[in-house]
Scaffold this motif. Sequence first.
Motif, short mmCIF file in Angstrom:
data_model
loop_
_atom_site.label_atom_id
_atom_site.label_comp_id
_atom_site.label_asym_id
_atom_site.label_seq_id
_atom_site.Cartn_x
_atom_site.Cartn_y
_atom_site.Cartn_z
N ASN A 55 0.80 -1.15 0.00
CA ASN A 55 -0.12 -0.03 -0.13
C ASN A 55 0.86 1.26 0.16
O ASN A 55 1.07 2.02 0.88
CB ASN A 55 -1.13 0.01 1.19
CG ASN A 55 -1.73 1.24 1.27
OD1 ASN A 55 -2.18 1.72 0.33
ND2 ASN A 55 -2.32 1.65 2.50
N PRO A 56 1.63 1.53 -1.08
CA PRO A 56 2.48 2.70 -1.11
C PRO A 56 1.55 3.91 -0.84
O PRO A 56 0.50 4.14 -1.52
CB PRO A 56 2.96 2.91 -2.70
CG PRO A 56 1.81 1.83 -3.56
CD PRO A 56 1.41 1.11 -2.49
N GLN A 57 2.21 4.90 -0.02
CA GLN A 57 1.61 6.14 0.40
C GLN A 57 2.30 7.31 0.18
O GLN A 57 3.75 6.93 0.62
CB GLN A 57 0.89 5.92 1.75
CG GLN A 57 -0.07 4.79 2.16
CD GLN A 57 -0.70 4.89 3.32
OE1 GLN A 57 -1.02 5.99 3.88
NE2 GLN A 57 -0.57 3.73 4.08
N VAL A 58 1.83 8.33 -0.08
CA VAL A 58 2.53 9.68 -0.35
C VAL A 58 1.76 10.80 0.43
O VAL A 58 0.75 10.84 0.41
CB VAL A 58 2.79 10.29 -1.66
CG1 VAL A 58 3.80 11.55 -1.54
CG2 VAL A 58 3.63 8.98 -2.43
N ARG A 59 2.30 11.50 1.52
CA ARG A 59 1.85 12.36 2.39
C ARG A 59 2.56 13.61 2.40
O ARG A 59 3.88 13.77 1.73
CB ARG A 59 1.58 11.92 3.83
CG ARG A 59 0.85 10.67 3.81
CD ARG A 59 -0.77 11.07 3.66
NE ARG A 59 -1.33 9.65 3.86
CZ ARG A 59 -1.93 9.38 4.81
NH1 ARG A 59 -1.84 10.16 6.10
NH2 ARG A 59 -2.70 8.10 5.01
N THR A 60 2.22 14.74 2.81
CA THR A 60 2.91 16.09 3.15
C THR A 60 2.75 16.50 4.44
O THR A 60 1.81 16.60 5.05
CB THR A 60 2.33 17.13 2.13
OG1 THR A 60 2.29 16.87 0.85
CG2 THR A 60 2.98 18.46 2.33
#
Length: 244
Positions: free
Chosen positions: A6-11
């Motif tokens: 479950n690849p995730q990208v956040r800021t």
Amino acid sequence: MAKQPNPQVRTVNGRTVVNRDWMIERTGASRPTVNLWYAKRDEVPADVETDADGKPVARHPEKAATIERVDFYDQEQFEAFYAGLQERKKSKVLPTDPELYDGKVEDRISINQATEWFHFAGPGVIRKYLKANPGYFPEPVGTVEGPTGRQIPAFRRGDLQDFGRKRTGDNTGTAGRPAGPQRRDRKPQTEQRIATALDYLREIGGYRRGVGSELAERHHEPAWKWERAVKEARNQLSTDASNS
């Protein structure tokens, strides 16, 4: 049943952060390898920028945040770490035997011959790549008769050539591919396979070993065509995650 990545990208505080599943998708490395990168981060001095051979060194980033029990790491710092890691690995790679590039791309090459051309310690190296790091080394396209008469894995020469260029930094592939979409002149049928593979990966929730063979069987085509399409589709998924 294994948990799907479950690849995730956040800021966080204006910085882009990613989880370990994103690192797996980005690099093609196995989960144990990605975990080991973090575990060994303290072995790299924080104030060292190059190693004894002048190759770039960057530490694996510390955790930047934990969100809903998922750890995240600074993306830019990770990319610097991974770029340095790849550069150091390339410098240690023995040159590929030029014989690999002689002959037809559709030739079937035995695992023993591939081992010799890449100067691996033995066929077990390739078998380990296939098991522990799917997507890094080309998948077999069938079998050929081995020296004892039994059938052993065989690979398409063209796929081995692509791998050889990738490991020496020429025409890099999944592992070490620059971020962002890769522009190439492709045939319409190749573009269609990639689009189909991308839809299928989204449908099943991400990559798993054997996807290329599943699609090849479904469309009654050679496995190697779909393995390459799946690789491109995985790269596109990674890019989409980075930009989301």
